[in-house]
Design an enzyme around this catalytic site. Structure first.
Site, PDB file in Angstrom:
ATOM      1  N   PHE A 128       0.861  -1.188   0.000  1.00  0.00           N
ATOM      2  CA  PHE A 128       0.000   0.000   0.000  1.00  0.00           C
ATOM      3  C   PHE A 128       0.891   1.229   0.000  1.00  0.00           C
ATOM      4  O   PHE A 128       1.748   1.373   0.867  1.00  0.00           O
ATOM      5  CB  PHE A 128      -0.928   0.039   1.223  1.00  0.00           C
ATOM      6  CG  PHE A 128      -1.861   1.214   1.182  1.00  0.00           C
ATOM      7  CD1 PHE A 128      -3.040   1.165   0.442  1.00  0.00           C
ATOM      8  CD2 PHE A 128      -1.541   2.402   1.824  1.00  0.00           C
ATOM      9  CE1 PHE A 128      -3.883   2.272   0.369  1.00  0.00           C
ATOM     10  CE2 PHE A 128      -2.382   3.514   1.758  1.00  0.00           C
ATOM     11  CZ  PHE A 128      -3.563   3.433   1.023  1.00  0.00           C
ATOM     12  N   ASP A 213       9.250   2.604   1.895  1.00  0.00           N
ATOM     13  CA  ASP A 213       8.067   3.308   2.379  1.00  0.00           C
ATOM     14  C   ASP A 213       7.920   3.005   3.874  1.00  0.00           C
ATOM     15  O   ASP A 213       7.466   1.930   4.259  1.00  0.00           O
ATOM     16  CB  ASP A 213       6.834   2.845   1.597  1.00  0.00           C
ATOM     17  CG  ASP A 213       5.550   3.557   2.027  1.00  0.00           C
ATOM     18  OD1 ASP A 213       5.518   4.076   3.166  1.00  0.00           O
ATOM     19  OD2 ASP A 213       4.584   3.564   1.241  1.00  0.00           O
ATOM     20  N   LYS A 242       2.451   9.712   8.709  1.00  0.00           N
ATOM     21  CA  LYS A 242       1.791   9.171   9.905  1.00  0.00           C
ATOM     22  C   LYS A 242       2.370   9.683  11.238  1.00  0.00           C
ATOM     23  O   LYS A 242       2.026  10.777  11.651  1.00  0.00           O
ATOM     24  CB  LYS A 242       1.728   7.655   9.818  1.00  0.00           C
ATOM     25  CG  LYS A 242       0.856   7.207   8.612  1.00  0.00           C
ATOM     26  CD  LYS A 242       0.221   5.863   8.761  1.00  0.00           C
ATOM     27  CE  LYS A 242      -0.946   5.723   7.796  1.00  0.00           C
ATOM     28  NZ  LYS A 242      -0.691   4.884   6.639  1.00  0.00           N
TER      29      LYS A 242
HETATM   30  C1  LIG Z   1      -0.921   5.201   5.174  1.00  0.00           C
HETATM   31  C2  LIG Z   1       0.113   4.798   4.175  1.00  0.00           C
HETATM   32  C3  LIG Z   1       0.336   5.544   3.006  1.00  0.00           C
HETATM   33  C4  LIG Z   1      -0.537   6.711   2.592  1.00  0.00           C
HETATM   34  O1  LIG Z   1      -0.486   7.776   3.494  1.00  0.00           O
HETATM   35  P1  LIG Z   1      -1.621   8.932   3.397  1.00  0.00           P
HETATM   36  O2  LIG Z   1      -1.177   9.934   4.426  1.00  0.00           O
HETATM   37  O3  LIG Z   1      -2.930   8.296   3.700  1.00  0.00           O
HETATM   38  O4  LIG Z   1      -1.570   9.477   2.014  1.00  0.00           O
HETATM   39  C5  LIG Z   1       1.365   5.151   2.166  1.00  0.00           C
HETATM   40  N1  LIG Z   1       2.144   4.095   2.472  1.00  0.00           N
HETATM   41  C6  LIG Z   1       1.962   3.365   3.579  1.00  0.00           C
HETATM   42  C7  LIG Z   1       2.872   2.221   3.868  1.00  0.00           C
HETATM   43  C8  LIG Z   1       0.936   3.675   4.473  1.00  0.00           C
HETATM   44  O5  LIG Z   1       0.731   2.916   5.554  1.00  0.00           O
END
Ligand SMILES: *Cc1c(COP(=O)(O)O)cnc(C)c1O
Length: 382
Positions: A128, A213, A242
């Protein structure tokens, strides 16, 4: 059809309205107390209403909120220096407002670094990476793509933790590999040291960027500052969001200086990114996390929580690292268990139809862990 809500129907209507929080605790509009073992999807790692956060944000709002990136401000530079130090040094930071935007920066940077014709980014099935058109295509979940085709070109997906599949997907158009250390939204699937070390070796041999990521795994969540540190490698690019703002919207893309230096003024930008209000929150987060040794706290709390989950009847297995955990239940059980836990005052979520994700604050107490385990014990079918 008449709309019943002023909000677009992108989320299932919530059964609960929260009005207040403190540390691991939340209260709803009826005054019921909950333990927050989800942290707004891995965001409020220092808990709710942390005094250092409240102080920092209020003070900054009274001092200087925003002047745009046409002018320098001090706090963003300081946060960038701290992030670079925590990441091992030798890099530069771009601030964005969300995780998807941090990844957009990484994707554009990879294309600029690779040059024309070398632009394809390989990511993993089950990953994701965000909801913008490009990060949606980077997200290795084809079912999420269908309604939005055609998506931006230049993405390729390979099986998770499969080095041979990665090797086979590389051709001269590939510029980078983008991976999570633990697939968060994909079901809490940790990578292995062998996989990340193999990916690092392949990236070096084929002159590809290894982009990690860390939006969900970064900043102590896994019991280390960054998830990749469990695997003994150094990435070329790291994205964060986050926990960086503990709820204040902020994202960051860090890259090795030689890579970051391929951007020139005008290549990328944002109105809000790096503004003092968000970076003041990030500065308070990082200062507090360092003072509390949040990664070590998360490692210890994670061991207690994982042990406790393992011992619960109805839990088949536990996976994850630190305080990013999933309890695997029988097929189809996770949603009813999550709903029942909520009525008894525990916030968790169903990350698959059989797995419940737990991601409490890094400073969660032993008593709170035991209380959460008791709630789960009461709601799990035997
Ligand atoms: C939450 C998340 C995203 C996206 O972040 P947003 O602030 O919702 O755009 C991207 N990569 C990972 C691994 C995530 O957990």
């Amino acid at each position: 059809m008449t709309a019943t809500s002023p909000l677009m129907p992108t989320y299932v209507p919530s059964a609960v309205t929260f009005v207040r929080g403190r540390g691991t605790e939340l209260w709803d509009a009826e005054g019921h107390r909950y333990l927050d073992f989800l942290c707004g999807l891995g965001v409020t790692s220092l808990g709710h209403a942390h005094p250092a956060m409240a102080e920092a944000v209020c003070a900054q709002v009274r001092t200087l909120e925003h002047v745009s990136n046409l002018f320098a401000t001090e706090v963003g530079v300081e946060v960038a220096r701290t992030l670079d130090r925590l990441l091992g040094g030798g890099g530069q930071v771009f601030f964005a407002n969300s995780g998807a935007e941090a990844n957009e920066c990484a994707l554009k940077l990879a294309r600029k670094w690779g040059g024309r014709g070398r632009h394809v980014v390989i990511s993993a099935y089950g990953s994701f990476h965000g909801r913008t058109l490009a990060t949606l295509h980077a997200t290795g979940q084809p079912a999420k793509h269908e309604a939005f085709q055609p998506l931006p070109e230049g993405f390729r997906h390979v099986a998770w933790c499969d080095l041979a599949a990665l090797e086979a997907a590389i051709d001269p158009t590939v510029v980078a590999v983008l991976l999570e250390p633990v697939q968060g939204e994909g079901g809490v699937n940790p990578a292995t040291p062998e996989y990340f070390q193999g990916v690092r070796r392949i990236c070096d041999e084929r002159r590809l960027l290894l982009m990690v990521d860390e939006i969900q795994t970064g900043l102590g969540r896994t019991g280390a500052w960054f998830g990749f540190q469990h695997f003994g490698i150094r990435p070329d690019v790291v994205t964060l969001a986050k926990a960086l703002g503990n709820g204040m919207p902020i994202g960051a893309c860090w890259a090795r200086a030689e890579v970051a230096g391929t951007f020139v003024p005008g290549d990328h930008g944002t109105t809000y990114g790096g503004q003092p209000l968000a970076t003041a929150a990030a500065r308070a987060v990082l200062t507090t996390m360092e003072a509390e040794d949040a990664p070590a706290r998360a490692a210890a709390a994670g061991r207690r929580l994982a042990r406790g989950l393992q011992a619960l009847p109805g839990v088949r297995s536990v996976r994850g690292i630190g305080l990013l955990l999933a309890a695997e239940l029988a097929a189809g059980q996770s949603r009813p268990v999550v709903a029942e836990a909520l009525t008894r005052g525990l916030v968790v979520n169903a990350v698959t139809s059989s797995a419940v994700r737990l991601a409490p604050p890094l400073l969660v107490s032993d008593d709170e862990i035991d209380e959460a385990l008791a709630i789960l014990a009461a709601v799990l079918p035997r």
